[in-house]
Write a protein that holds these residues in place. Structure first.
Motif, PDB file in Angstrom:
ATOM      1  N   VAL A   1       0.889  -0.808  -0.159  1.00 33.48           N
ATOM      2  CA  VAL A   1       0.691   0.122   0.003  1.00 33.48           C
ATOM      3  C   VAL A   1       1.034   1.454   0.031  1.00 33.48           C
ATOM      4  N   VAL A   2       1.012   2.180  -0.982  1.00 34.22           N
ATOM      5  CA  VAL A   2       1.846   2.768  -1.793  1.00 34.22           C
ATOM      6  C   VAL A   2       0.983   4.117  -1.207  1.00 34.22           C
ATOM      7  N   LYS A   3       1.050   5.016  -1.250  1.00 35.09           N
ATOM      8  CA  LYS A   3       0.442   6.451  -1.592  1.00 35.09           C
ATOM      9  C   LYS A   3       1.133   7.228  -2.910  1.00 35.09           C
ATOM     10  N   PRO A   4       0.430   7.175  -3.951  1.00 32.90           N
ATOM     11  CA  PRO A   4       1.389   7.411  -5.419  1.00 32.90           C
ATOM     12  C   PRO A   4       1.812   9.100  -5.919  1.00 32.90           C
ATOM     13  N   GLU A   5       2.813   9.048  -6.028  1.00 31.59           N
ATOM     14  CA  GLU A   5       3.351  10.268  -6.437  1.00 31.59           C
ATOM     15  C   GLU A   5       2.625  10.778  -7.440  1.00 31.59           C
ATOM     16  N   GLY A   6       2.277  10.257  -8.460  1.00 34.79           N
ATOM     17  CA  GLY A   6       1.932  11.235  -9.808  1.00 34.79           C
ATOM     18  C   GLY A   6       0.410  11.535 -10.372  1.00 34.79           C
ATOM     19  N   ILE A   7       0.094  11.379 -11.171  1.00 36.33           N
ATOM     20  CA  ILE A   7      -1.500  11.677 -11.866  1.00 36.33           C
ATOM     21  C   ILE A   7      -1.778  10.562 -12.459  1.00 36.33           C
ATOM     22  N   PRO A   8      -2.812  10.122 -12.569  1.00 34.07           N
ATOM     23  CA  PRO A   8      -3.085   9.495 -13.489  1.00 34.07           C
ATOM     24  C   PRO A   8      -3.095   9.094 -14.244  1.00 34.07           C
ATOM     25  N   LYS A   9      -2.975   8.119 -15.724  1.00 37.25           N
ATOM     26  CA  LYS A   9      -2.853   8.751 -16.907  1.00 37.25           C
ATOM     27  C   LYS A   9      -4.163   8.846 -17.501  1.00 37.25           C
ATOM     28  N   ASP A  10      -5.621   7.756 -16.553  1.00 35.31           N
ATOM     29  CA  ASP A  10      -6.369   7.378 -17.279  1.00 35.31           C
ATOM     30  C   ASP A  10      -7.027   8.354 -17.018  1.00 35.31           C
ATOM     31  N   ASN A  11      -7.737   8.478 -17.766  1.00 35.39           N
ATOM     32  CA  ASN A  11      -8.760  10.056 -18.065  1.00 35.39           C
ATOM     33  C   ASN A  11      -9.726   9.901 -16.632  1.00 35.39           C
TER      34      ASN A  11
ATOM     35  N   SER B   1      -8.032  15.152 -26.871  1.00 32.81           N
ATOM     36  CA  SER B   1      -9.338  13.799 -27.339  1.00 32.81           C
ATOM     37  C   SER B   1      -9.330  12.887 -26.431  1.00 32.81           C
ATOM     38  N   TYR B   2     -10.313  12.219 -27.248  1.00 34.83           N
ATOM     39  CA  TYR B   2     -11.077  11.051 -26.293  1.00 34.83           C
ATOM     40  C   TYR B   2     -11.005   9.976 -26.929  1.00 34.83           C
ATOM     41  N   ASN B   3      -9.699   9.081 -27.073  1.00 34.16           N
ATOM     42  CA  ASN B   3      -9.242   8.144 -27.999  1.00 34.16           C
ATOM     43  C   ASN B   3     -10.285   7.093 -27.158  1.00 34.16           C
ATOM     44  N   TRP B   4     -10.494   6.669 -25.250  1.00 33.98           N
ATOM     45  CA  TRP B   4     -10.849   5.542 -24.779  1.00 33.98           C
ATOM     46  C   TRP B   4     -12.517   5.936 -24.497  1.00 33.98           C
ATOM     47  N   ILE B   5     -13.156   6.791 -26.105  1.00 35.10           N
ATOM     48  CA  ILE B   5     -14.997   6.401 -25.652  1.00 35.10           C
ATOM     49  C   ILE B   5     -14.448   6.635 -27.724  1.00 35.10           C
ATOM     50  N   GLY B   6     -13.479   6.653 -27.907  1.00 39.19           N
ATOM     51  CA  GLY B   6     -13.382   6.019 -29.778  1.00 39.19           C
ATOM     52  C   GLY B   6     -13.086   7.606 -30.336  1.00 39.19           C
ATOM     53  N   ILE B   7     -12.851   8.537 -29.511  1.00 39.18           N
ATOM     54  CA  ILE B   7     -12.809  10.345 -30.258  1.00 39.18           C
ATOM     55  C   ILE B   7     -11.868  10.332 -30.417  1.00 39.18           C
ATOM     56  N   PRO B   8     -10.505  10.092 -31.241  1.00 42.43           N
ATOM     57  CA  PRO B   8      -9.425  10.689 -31.399  1.00 42.43           C
ATOM     58  C   PRO B   8      -9.609  12.324 -31.678  1.00 42.43           C
ATOM     59  N   ASP B   9     -10.171  12.619 -31.795  1.00 39.09           N
ATOM     60  CA  ASP B   9     -10.575  13.958 -32.345  1.00 39.09           C
ATOM     61  C   ASP B   9     -10.361  15.480 -30.823  1.00 39.09           C
ATOM     62  N   GLY B  10      -9.445  16.522 -31.650  1.00 37.13           N
ATOM     63  CA  GLY B  10      -9.384  17.074 -30.166  1.00 37.13           C
ATOM     64  C   GLY B  10     -10.813  18.309 -30.089  1.00 37.13           C
ATOM     65  N   HIS B  11     -11.237  17.928 -28.687  1.00 36.10           N
ATOM     66  CA  HIS B  11     -12.600  18.556 -28.245  1.00 36.10           C
ATOM     67  C   HIS B  11     -12.478  19.942 -28.508  1.00 36.10           C
ATOM     68  N   HIS B  12     -11.426  20.902 -29.048  1.00 35.23           N
ATOM     69  CA  HIS B  12     -12.229  21.793 -28.750  1.00 35.23           C
ATOM     70  C   HIS B  12     -12.206  22.251 -30.818  1.00 35.23           C
ATOM     71  N   SER B  13     -11.651  21.688 -31.447  1.00 30.67           N
ATOM     72  CA  SER B  13     -11.610  21.298 -32.520  1.00 30.67           C
ATOM     73  C   SER B  13     -13.258  20.925 -33.117  1.00 30.67           C
ATOM     74  N   LEU B  14     -13.323  20.217 -32.384  1.00 32.28           N
ATOM     75  CA  LEU B  14     -14.555  19.598 -32.481  1.00 32.28           C
ATOM     76  C   LEU B  14     -15.833  20.903 -32.005  1.00 32.28           C
ATOM     77  N   SER B  15     -16.129  20.942 -31.929  1.00 31.68           N
ATOM     78  CA  SER B  15     -17.008  21.743 -31.154  1.00 31.68           C
ATOM     79  C   SER B  15     -16.844  23.343 -31.887  1.00 31.68           C
ATOM     80  N   HIS B  16     -16.284  23.363 -33.406  1.00 32.77           N
ATOM     81  CA  HIS B  16     -16.416  24.664 -34.426  1.00 32.77           C
ATOM     82  C   HIS B  16     -16.945  23.513 -35.255  1.00 32.77           C
ATOM     83  N   HIS B  17     -18.119  22.863 -35.305  1.00 29.61           N
ATOM     84  CA  HIS B  17     -18.424  21.968 -36.198  1.00 29.61           C
ATOM     85  C   HIS B  17     -18.889  22.432 -37.172  1.00 29.61           C
ATOM     86  N   GLN B  18     -19.647  23.589 -37.421  1.00 25.73           N
ATOM     87  CA  GLN B  18     -20.307  24.252 -38.178  1.00 25.73           C
ATOM     88  C   GLN B  18     -21.193  23.073 -38.989  1.00 25.73           C
TER      89      GLN B  18
END
Length: 447
Positions: free
Chosen positions: A269-279, A314-331
């Motif tokens: 049981v070791v308290k972690p020193e960093g930030i999780p990779k998984d969002n 990007s949200y690759n873990w839900i199948g979206i490799p595109d950038g969130h901000h870029s997608l928001s300019h969906h036109q």
């Protein structure tokens, strides 16, 4: 039945572990009397998501209590009776008002303040005092932490992040004063230590030794002694609480191992020193520690930022490799709008997880969710339009019986969001006459 102070803690080496609300605890200062003679503190949290929402799949089609949650909000279906979906609210001073581009920076800086930020990328930043810090200044003395600021992306205090606006505006949600943003903590281990560390234990060797142990091992003697003195219901509450802490410790370790790819014995049981990779791991660890902070009354006021404003993550873990901000300019592109809706839904799933955790915890005459007000939303409506009216806003929880939930409410166009904040401050027993561009209290909240 024994009588315990609300400040009772379990002590161990360099550790002071606060307890949840127990029937054996005498009423604490600053907690209002509730119906039926029960007492409970009211909590208030503000959860922020960037880049607006796909509003056609956010906004319910019907008003009142006869409404269905659309696709984006569907994960909240089991909690529908605990929600107020609020349409028509705006932050007018997030608009340009002659300052040109910079809607993302303005939207976050204005979201809890209702103040138009000064356009600068230098040291002369200026916005306004945020609603959470108004409450913290008035009632923060009742708790160990006046407020708690959490997030996933780091806060910045300088640099140009959006059309001449300082990065401080797009990465800080909470403002202690017009010139002083409150940086958020993004490291789960540091939040854990802040919640359970002993402020009086400054010995470095003691701290180093306790990092290698579970906090529950350190307080085991105190916990056993208390257990024998409690009634059956309180023993159950303490056991559930300690199990939740143990599970968070385990997840912290797993997340750290994923990040470092180090192989350790599974019983370490070791308290972690960093930030999780998984969002999702990161988000849920932070949300679970916010639950613990409310459950143990270490704070009653919090903010949580799911991602900095303008984030192009990007949200690759839900199948979206595109950038969130870029997608928001969906036109108007249907495929991009679908992806935005999927990102929105993913964030709402994390909200549903958090509210579900609050709803599971019994406290006094209700649950932790019954005694909370959780605001979730964004400072932009549609990311393509960069509009700051008709914002995506949800208010969840019962506010200790002061909110009538399970409804979709529509307000007149451009109703100030800060009117809602005045109403929330009233329910925190910290009323103010005005905040930002407020014009009065928001009606209909109590029916």
């Amino acid at each position: 039945m024994i009588s315990l102070s609300r400040r009772t803690v379990l002590k161990g080496l360099g550790t002071a572990m606060a307890l949840p609300w127990l029937e054996a605890m005498a009423p604490a200062a600053g907690i209002a009397q509730r119906p039926g003679g029960k007492v409970a503190p009211t909590r208030m949290a503000f959860l922020y998501v960037p880049n607006g929402a796909h509003m056609p799949e956010w906004t319910p089609s019907a008003l009142g209590n006869d409404f269905q949650l659309p696709r984006v909000l569907e994960p909240l279906t089991p909690l529908k009776q605990h929600l107020l979906v609020l349409s028509g609210l705006a932050q007018d001073l997030a608009r340009a008002h002659g300052d040109g581009g910079g809607d993302h920076a303005r939207s976050m800086a204005c979201f809890l303040t209702g103040v138009h930020p000064v356009k600068t990328d230098g040291a002369d930043i200026r916005a306004g005092i945020s609603v959470d810090q108004v409450a913290a200044a008035r009632m923060g003395h009742h708790t160990r932490l006046p407020s708690l600021e959490l997030g996933i992306d780091p806060s910045a205090q300088s640099g140009n992040c959006d059309s001449g606006y300082s990065c401080a505006y797009s990465s800080n949600l909470s403002w202690r004063s017009p010139t002083q943003p409150v940086p958020k903590e993004i490291n789960p281990r540091l939040v854990f230590e802040r919640l359970f560390g002993d402020d009086t234990a400054d010995d470095v060797d003691s701290r180093r030794r306790r990092y290698r142990k579970s906090i529950l091992d350190l307080v085991a003697d105190d916990a056993r002694a208390l257990h024998h003195r409690l009634g059956a219901d309180d023993r159950r509450k303490v056991d559930e609480y300690l199990s939740a802490v143990r599970e968070i410790e385990r997840r912290l370790v797993v997340a750290e191992r994923k990040r470092t790819e180090e192989v350790e014995r599974p019983d370490d049981v070791v308290k972690p020193e960093g930030i999780p990779k998984d969002n999702q791991d990161h988000l849920r660890l932070m949300l679970d520690m916010l639950v613990l902070a409310f459950q143990t009354d270490q704070t009653r006021i919090a903010t949580m930022v799911f991602a900095n404003e303008g984030s192009n993550k990007s949200y690759n873990w839900i199948g979206i490799p595109d950038g969130h901000h870029s997608l928001s300019h969906h036109q108007g592109d249907a495929e991009k709008q679908d992806k935005i809706a999927r990102i929105n839904r993913y964030h709402v799933e994390q909200l549903a997880y958090f509210l579900g955790r609050l709803a599971e915890i019994r406290e006094g005459d209700g649950t932790l969710l019954d005694h909370s007000m959780i605001l979730y939303g964004s400072g932009i409506g549609d990311g393509n339009r960069h509009n700051h009216n008709d914002l995506p806003i949800i208010l969840a929880g019962g506010g200790c019986g002061t909110l009538r939930t399970g409804r979709h409410l529509q307000y007149p166009t451009d109703t100030p969001l800060n009117n809602l904040y005045l109403s929330m401050l009233d329910r925190m027993d910290t009323p103010v006459d005005e905040l930002g561009d407020s014009t009065g209290r928001l009606d209909q909240l109590d029916g």
